[in-house]
Write an enzyme that holds these catalytic residues in place. Structure first.
Site, PDB file in Angstrom:
ATOM      1  CB  SER A 174       4.712  -4.167  -1.190  1.00 43.67           C
ATOM      2  OG  SER A 174       3.683  -3.988  -2.139  1.00 43.67           O
ATOM      3  CG  ASP A 336      -1.889  -7.505   1.421  1.00 44.51           C
ATOM      4  OD1 ASP A 336      -2.433  -6.702   0.650  1.00 44.51           O
ATOM      5  OD2 ASP A 336      -0.682  -7.805   1.371  1.00 44.51           O
ATOM      6  CG  HIS A 369      -0.268  -4.006   0.877  1.00 40.66           C
ATOM      7  ND1 HIS A 369       0.172  -5.247   0.469  1.00 40.66           N
ATOM      8  CD2 HIS A 369       0.561  -3.108   0.280  1.00 40.66           C
ATOM      9  CE1 HIS A 369       1.219  -5.102  -0.342  1.00 40.66           C
ATOM     10  NE2 HIS A 369       1.480  -3.814  -0.468  1.00 40.66           N
TER      11      HIS A 369
END
Lengths: 389, 389
Positions: A174, A336, A369
């Site tokens: 991320s 995600d 995610h």
């Protein structure tokens, strides 16, 4: 707000004095970087960030790996900081004999600037909650804006101080994936491999979402334009909790939420009372309130801005990636909901269009995610093979 | 807060007295439903909802079609309410000779209960901003919770009053799609065809997102637990605007946002000033502030709850759909970020598992979820064929 070095090395002391632990207890260290000029031209008098390492740097300084953390994380990507404490978030793939093998590599991970985990004793950062030496009080919103590139620059100084001459890999999930890409753009000759995980371009869509994440903070009257530090003042915990609620759900997936389908907490009747809650709402309320107590609202705003300023010094995403290193492993999660599958596809095409050698791997699991933070085990062999090339 | 009937029929009067309009100007009417007992057991003394129609009901009352509106919409799905006013949101597919052909069908669309567009003179609804006849003041949070089924029940009373004996089709986008499904579950014998557009189950994931949408309202001090009506009080426009910001971006897609990539408004410098804005943020700020001025915060909360209570009287989504009508056309947008493609797939599988005859159509375009509100033209032929079967 600054952490004392003495407290941070306690974990190491415990390990040395206790019964033989199953695993080495790592020391959390502090890098004192001195005065730092931001990419925006402001000066931070005293740059300090925490970090941890595992493995040994070779004499040439060429076997180092840098792991960059996610939005709400810190340097604790691997190992344990106390004998009975939790393992780092990527511990499944980092350690002796593991895919990122600390018997071969010297692995470093650092806390970012403006890290959100200010109240956490194992996080060391410099940001709006830090004391401004000119005033003796927290900077609050007088702290200069920092960008993703500033994160890279602070880590570059740390790596230089450790004697690192080359990174065999820079990687992270991320926000950590964004840092990895920013590293590849900034220091192409310094890096052999890049592995961004659950990350892609920060386009206007993502800039907008980041703004939605932070907006509840600004609505909380306790925020007071950032001046909530000090005696007699209350931090904007309600607004900060609502901000974390958005992040918390956004970073998961509908399959994860299935466990709360059609569930209502004991004593609640949302079909009859407008203030009553469904089970998923109650879970989000509780998780976010807890997270708010261990984080700092102004730092959340600065972290959002650093993300919005991803690759801001380049005319385009394509231009930024043109000069970067050749080998990429792009790891994504098809479910995600933050970095959408379409955006990841565009990112991979941009890399290939720039002539890079790009491998891809996909993460499964119900967490969307978050699969890239807590679910890396299944792609461990891919990571090992990528490093062996 | 209640609209005067006189104002509502003005549009029709204008059409009759002006130069020959290019298109018929529709009359917005008001259905006075009298006392209504909610599904939760509370009583609303005076049920009023606005509606509009096009076409003629046949003698048997069997050629009617009901169009249900989206979260922030009202009955204005087709036609014009004034000579120079805008066309309804599905006007591309509803009208004389159009796929939903008003030369053949009697098309009805009504404002829901707790409609958010309270300040809009063409919306007529009963909700927290309505006057409680017992007190002479707005209900605020004393208004009873209503569910999606209550939306259906209020519309059923309207259709009964109009002489409708059967619906050839019930359809609508988003919240309107949910109403269509709820209709199919509640009155299977009354309905021949169902066309939910950009809709699927409201699972815990969606209940959570709906909560995130509304949460900024509760943070605004002006909200005052819902008691912001009346002289000397200010509505929670900041919180309501932040709520609309989330809905506004969530209902679009990254392809739409591309126009704002790397753009910064004149005079803004977000790389140096923490309070400055990117172009996408400025656009969202302005759009949401405008939307807040034409809507009511408490009604937003009640509308969220009605959505969260989708099919709440059934033990499961599968059970709710089991007895419904046979013919379904499920229209979805693959880039919908509200009702995710995976959820739509599950919905279609549930329908087929229950033995329904299900057709599907997909919407393209850069607008994500909103493609189902403003981009129905390209699937017009599919709608026409579906009605011809």
């Amino acid at each position: 707000m600054r952490r004392a070095l003495a407290g941070l090395v306690l974990a190491c002391g415990l390990a040395a004095s206790g019964a033989a632990p199953a695993q080495e207890v790592l020391e959390k260290r502090v890098f004192e970087g001195g005065a730092y000029q931001t990419r925006g031209g402001a000066t931070i008098a005293n740059l300090r960030i925490g970090y941890q390492t595992m493995g040994r740097l070779n004499a040439e300084g060429t076997n180092a790996i840098l792991i960059c953390h996610f939005f709400s994380g810190n340097s604790h990507a691997f190992g344990r900081l106390s004998a009975n404490g939790p393992a780092g978030y990527w511990d499944a793939i980092i350690g002796p004999g593991k895919p990122i093998d600390t018997d071969k590599y010297f692995v470093v991970s650092a806390d970012t600037l403006v890290n959100v985990n200010v109240p956490d004793a194992t996080t060391v950062t410099t940001g709006p909650a830090s004391i401004n030496p000119d005033t003796g009080r927290p900077y609050a919103l007088t702290f200069p804006v920092v960008s993703m590139r500033d994160f890279v620059e602070s880590q570059k100084r740390l790596l230089d101080s450790l004697g690192v001459k080359r990174l065999a890999l820079v990687a992270g999930p991320s926000n950590g994936g964004l840092q990895s890409i920013e590293w590849a753009a900034a220091y192409p000759g310094f890096i052999e491999r890049v592995m961004p995980v659950i990350a892609a371009d920060i386009d206007a869509w993502m800039q907008g979402w980041l703004d939605l994440w932070e907006s509840p903070i600004r609505l909380d009257p306790n925020w007071a334009e950032g001046n909530y530090y000090g005696p007699g003042r209350e931090p904007p915990l309600r607004g900060l909790a609502e901000a974390w609620k958005i992040v918390t759900l956004h970073a998961r997936d509908r399959l994860w939420a299935k466990q709360y389908d059609r569930r209502v907490p004991e004593g609640q009747d949302p079909a009859r009372r407008i203030g009553d809650r469904f089970a998923i709402e109650r879970w989000l309320d509780d998780a976010a309130a807890a997270r708010a107590r261990t984080s700092d609202a102004n730092s959340f705003l600065y972290m959002v801005r650093a993300n919005q300023l991803f690759l801001n010094e380049y005319p385009s995403f394509t231009a930024a990636l043109a000069g970067g290193p050749a080998r990429w492993l792009v790891v994504s999660a098809p479910t995600d909901r933050v970095f959408l599958a379409d955006g990841v596809r565009d990112f991979i095409e941009t890399l290939r269009g720039a002539g890079k050698q790009v491998e891809t791997a996909e993460l499964s699991g119900p967490l969307g995610h978050l699969n890239g933070v807590v679910g890396m085990g299944p792609v461990g062999d891919r990571v090992r093979a990528f490093l062996a090339q």
